[in-house]
Design a protein around this motif. Structure first.
Motif, short mmCIF file in Angstrom:
data_model
loop_
_atom_site.label_atom_id
_atom_site.label_comp_id
_atom_site.label_asym_id
_atom_site.label_seq_id
_atom_site.Cartn_x
_atom_site.Cartn_y
_atom_site.Cartn_z
N ASP A 9 2.23 14.77 6.07
CA ASP A 9 2.17 13.35 5.70
C ASP A 9 1.67 13.16 4.28
O ASP A 9 2.16 12.28 3.55
CB ASP A 9 1.29 12.57 6.68
N ALA A 10 0.70 13.97 3.88
CA ALA A 10 0.20 13.86 2.51
C ALA A 10 1.28 14.25 1.51
O ALA A 10 1.43 13.63 0.45
CB ALA A 10 -1.04 14.74 2.33
N GLY A 67 -4.01 18.98 3.78
CA GLY A 67 -3.66 17.61 3.44
C GLY A 67 -4.39 17.14 2.19
O GLY A 67 -3.82 16.45 1.34
N ARG A 114 4.58 14.05 2.05
CA ARG A 114 5.57 12.95 2.10
C ARG A 114 5.15 11.79 1.21
O ARG A 114 5.93 11.27 0.41
CB ARG A 114 5.72 12.46 3.55
N ASN A 115 3.91 11.40 1.35
CA ASN A 115 3.42 10.25 0.59
C ASN A 115 3.50 10.51 -0.92
O ASN A 115 3.96 9.65 -1.68
CB ASN A 115 1.97 9.96 1.02
N GLY A 158 -3.24 15.40 -1.81
CA GLY A 158 -3.92 14.20 -2.31
C GLY A 158 -4.63 14.47 -3.63
O GLY A 158 -4.53 13.68 -4.58
N ASP A 214 6.91 8.56 -1.46
CA ASP A 214 6.44 7.20 -1.74
C ASP A 214 6.17 7.01 -3.23
O ASP A 214 6.52 5.98 -3.81
CB ASP A 214 5.15 6.90 -0.96
N TYR A 215 5.50 8.02 -3.84
CA TYR A 215 5.11 7.90 -5.24
C TYR A 215 6.01 8.70 -6.19
O TYR A 215 5.83 8.63 -7.40
CB TYR A 215 3.63 8.29 -5.41
N ARG A 216 6.93 9.48 -5.62
CA ARG A 216 7.92 10.25 -6.40
C ARG A 216 7.26 11.14 -7.45
O ARG A 216 7.75 11.23 -8.60
CB ARG A 216 8.93 9.31 -7.06
N LEU A 217 6.18 11.77 -7.07
CA LEU A 217 5.46 12.62 -8.03
C LEU A 217 6.03 14.03 -8.02
O LEU A 217 6.30 14.59 -6.96
CB LEU A 217 3.97 12.65 -7.69
N MET A 262 -2.18 14.93 -6.34
CA MET A 262 -1.68 13.61 -6.77
C MET A 262 -2.63 12.98 -7.79
O MET A 262 -2.19 12.51 -8.84
CB MET A 262 -1.53 12.70 -5.55
#
Lengths: 161, 208
Positions: free
Chosen positions: A78-79, A48, A81-82, A52, A86-89, A55
């Motif tokens: 989840d990491a 995870g 997904r985020n 992060g 969420d951030y479209r990176l 990112m």
């Protein structure tokens, strides 16, 4: 299937700045040769963290790759997904498919049952590389995802054929 | 392990000290409850209100930023519930020893935004009846600089020093949970904020 030198050279050729990783028996032996290049290896405690950190690296202007086993993909959902939804990176991962090449000698690894459905569930543009001659497909997919500004994953076979 | 002193600081004022003490080129990462309150402050182009989040990942995102932007200070503010979801990140941070990273732990002992349930680190939920000592955890993980504050005046006096010290720095800021409306909201589309931050960081010097 691949050796550390091939992977290290590939990362350099692709302009990868950082590899964020948790080693397994396939990935671990590659790390010394990756570390011998200009690519910075960041070893994390669990997968995870890898997404992060990737990112943060990306936001800071770097070009990271996450290098983990499929079990780490399961752990780090989840990491992932985020970061990519969420951030479209446009983060990119190389995910080792545990036991794929050992199905005859080591049957019953449930990674064989769940890896592809889980990857499909995340709806990440993925390519499966299952033989040494397909090393170039990693570069092709990485470049295509970078050009499109979207995330991508290369699933590569692990185990002893 | 140590007991809670019940002498804690108000979260908003504690964060306000950070806002007033940060350098203008510092990146500040907030999340969950800290992100909710930070969003109420005047926004700074180098803020990353990490909402929506993957809970616990703020320290990891901050580490990535600190590595990619070595000439810029990165300050991350998160709660103890979040840190407990990613304790290994402390060891990952000290494996790299980024001198530009400051980890500020807002210890309120609860999962504030889900209704103030205690974390497994609180004395009430622990067989030994002792609060988890986050400062000791950070020291054990290898942070060379570990500080604790439960008094707002002392925090105000020390903040500039803490935020500018050679890191990685870990500071425990004991705060009170916030009552009432507690759910954080993204202050604008997350992807647009991420894009703007990256453009800002890659436009200026110091990037990877």
């Amino acid at each position: 299937m691949f050796n550390g030198s091939e992977i290290a050279n590939l990362f350099e050729e692709l302009g990868v700045t950082h590899v964020v990783t948790v080693p397994d028996t396939t990935i671990g032996p590659w790390l010394a040769e990756i570390r011998a290049t200009s690519v910075d290896v960041i070893q994390v405690c669990r997968e995870g963290e890898a997404w992060g950190i990737a990112m943060g690296l990306y936001l800071g202007g770097a070009t990271p790759i996450v290098l983990i086993q499929c079990t780490g993909l399961f752990e780090s959902g989840d990491a992932l997904r985020n970061a990519i939804y969420d951030y479209r990176l446009p983060l990119f991962g190389l995910v080792g498919y545990r036991s794929y090449l050992s199905q005859a000698s080591l049957p019953g690894d449930t990674c064989l049952r769940f890896t592809e459905p889980i990857l499909d569930a995340w709806e990440v543009d993925s390519v499966f590389v299952d033989e040494p001659g397909k090393l170039g497909e990693i570069a092709t997919h990485f470049r295509a995802c970078q050009a499109a500004g979207k995330p991508g994953i290369v699933l590569f076979a692990e185990g002893k054929a | 392990m140590s007991g809670n002193t019940n002498s804690n600081m108000p979260l908003v004022e504690t964060l306000r000290v950070i806002q007033q003490s940060r350098g203008k080129e510092d990146i500040v990462v907030t999340t969950m409850g800290t992100g909710r309150e930070w969003s109420g402050f005047e926004q700074h182009p180098l803020d990353l209100v990490y909402v929506p989040s993957s809970m616990g990942q703020a320290t990891s995102v901050a580490l990535g930023l600190a590595i990619a932007q070595p000439d810029r200070r990165v300050i991350v503010c998160q709660g103890d519930g979040s840190l407990l979801m990613n304790l290994g990140s402390l060891v990952t941070i000290t494996s790299r020893m980024p001198q530009n990273l400051v980890v500020l732990l807002m210890e309120n002992r609860v999962y504030e935004i889900t209704g103030r349930q205690g974390t497994p680190g609180t004395a009430e939920l622990r067989a030994d009846g002792q609060d988890t000592d986050f400062a000791e955890l950070a020291r054990a993980a290898g942070f060379p600089e570990v500080l604790e504050f439960d008094d707002l005046a002392a925090w105000r006096d020390a903040a500039s020093m803490v935020l500018s010290s050679s890191g990685p720095v870990f500071a425990v800021l004991k705060v009170e949970p916030v009552s009432g409306e507690t759910a954080p909201r993204s202050p604008g589309p997350a992807w647009e904020r991420a894009t703007a931050l990256r453009e800002r960081l890659t436009r200026s010097s110091g990037g990877a």
